[in-house]
Design a protein around this motif. Structure first.
Motif: not given
Lengths: 222, 222
Positions: A75-78, A81-82, A88-92, A160-161
């Protein structure tokens, strides 16, 4: 239509619901108490944990990381993890910090003492365990204060996540009276903004039977 | 050149090393004992856990899921989280099952009883805890037997992160004498094949000081 198997105080189901809300994905809630070890549920997820999500047409997915990555990919919206691979590694990294360490240090002991003991074992909570969990919660909040001092959101310049994972754990700990907000102005301002997001409002109005949250729990100004 | 902070019996570092090996990414090993709580290490990863990887040019990444997703995204060779979104969710469900439940049920208690108690507390292991961990290991192996009966690899028709996560946990449990292979022919055949992969050989030849693995540990035929 998706069906999410969960219970109101499951932090991983909350993280998943925040993502589904941000993405605008429609779903219905199915109440599941993992401690009932229901055969039908164990067949869907041998790990016996919430959340599980199904479309009743053959797709069954378990584990909050697997489910949230799936919807972020499809799902593209919002996007949650971008950005660059490094971002992306920092988010995870931060998702794992909240899913595993905040959960293990704070949310899991609070759930055991204030929910499981009450609903299943009919025992009073252990004050020593509660004190230790609240002390560790305070350390985690110091770290979130530090992050919010340096960044607009927990992982960087965008929501983000990591924000959803943090808000999910904090909201369950706060429901169970485990958060002392004194001296955490940065985290408080971030969380107040989060509380007013449309994805968060439905969660805050729900209640777990026989467990009452503190008066400030649902208030945006607290 | 990447530098991986780890210790020989860390299952999450092993999973990361298996991925780096499959990807053909060059790296050096830096020995890190998380139980030393070294300030410099805590600055790199406030969670205080291995693995951490750095390129000494500003990139520092922590958490095995964040690191493995990073290299799977940035290095095309041997994709380990691939296929349809649904297949990727199945891979990630199984990674979580091994990283969290197998680790919590089996690897973590074995590490505590047979490594931490020996190296740090100078205490003998608790036989009851060891028996319980081995019993739960047997349940997990039953589930892997079931998966391998229905699929070529753990998550489906291709080798994936799920295989690396499973092999990493099993190899540490096997090193610590926690795996009884009797009656697990499917898992044994899968693991024997894994043991002969070039990515796995360097791990099997390493030793943790003062802890000797059982004779079959390193053998491909066992």
């Amino acid at each position: 239509m998706w069906h999410l198997y969960q219970f109101p105080l499951c932090p991983f189901s909350r993280k998943t619901r925040l993502l589904l809300g941000e993405k605008g994905v429609a779903y219905s809630l199915v109440r599941e108490n993992p401690w009932d070890h229901r055969d039908e549920f164990l067949q869907m997820n041998p790990a016996g944990r919430t959340p599980v999500i199904t479309d009743n047409q053959g797709i069954i997915m378990a584990d909050s990381v697997a489910i949230t990555e799936y919807f972020d990919e499809t799902v593209d919206k919002n996007p949650m993890i971008s950005g660059s691979a490094g971002y992306r590694a920092e988010i995870r990294r931060l998702v794992a910090l909240f899913d595993q360490q905040f959960f293990g240090d704070v949310t899991a002991p609070l759930l055991h003492e204030r929910m499981t003991k009450r609903l299943i074992y009919r025992q009073p909570p252990d004050a020593k365990v509660l004190r230790e969990a609240m002390k560790l919660a305070n350390n985690h909040m110091d770290y979130i204060d530090y992050l919010i001092d340096h960044r607009a959101w927990i992982a960087g310049s965008t929501i983000s996540m990591a924000d959803l994972a943090a808000a999910a754990q904090i909201s369950v700990a706060d429901y169970l009276g485990g958060i002392d907000w004194t001296g955490h102005e940065q985290t408080k301002a971030w969380y107040a903004m989060f509380k007013s997001r449309p994805s968060f409002r439905p969660l805050l109005s729900e209640r777990m039977e026989s467990i009452t949250p503190p008066p400030h729990y649902e208030m945006v100004d607290f």
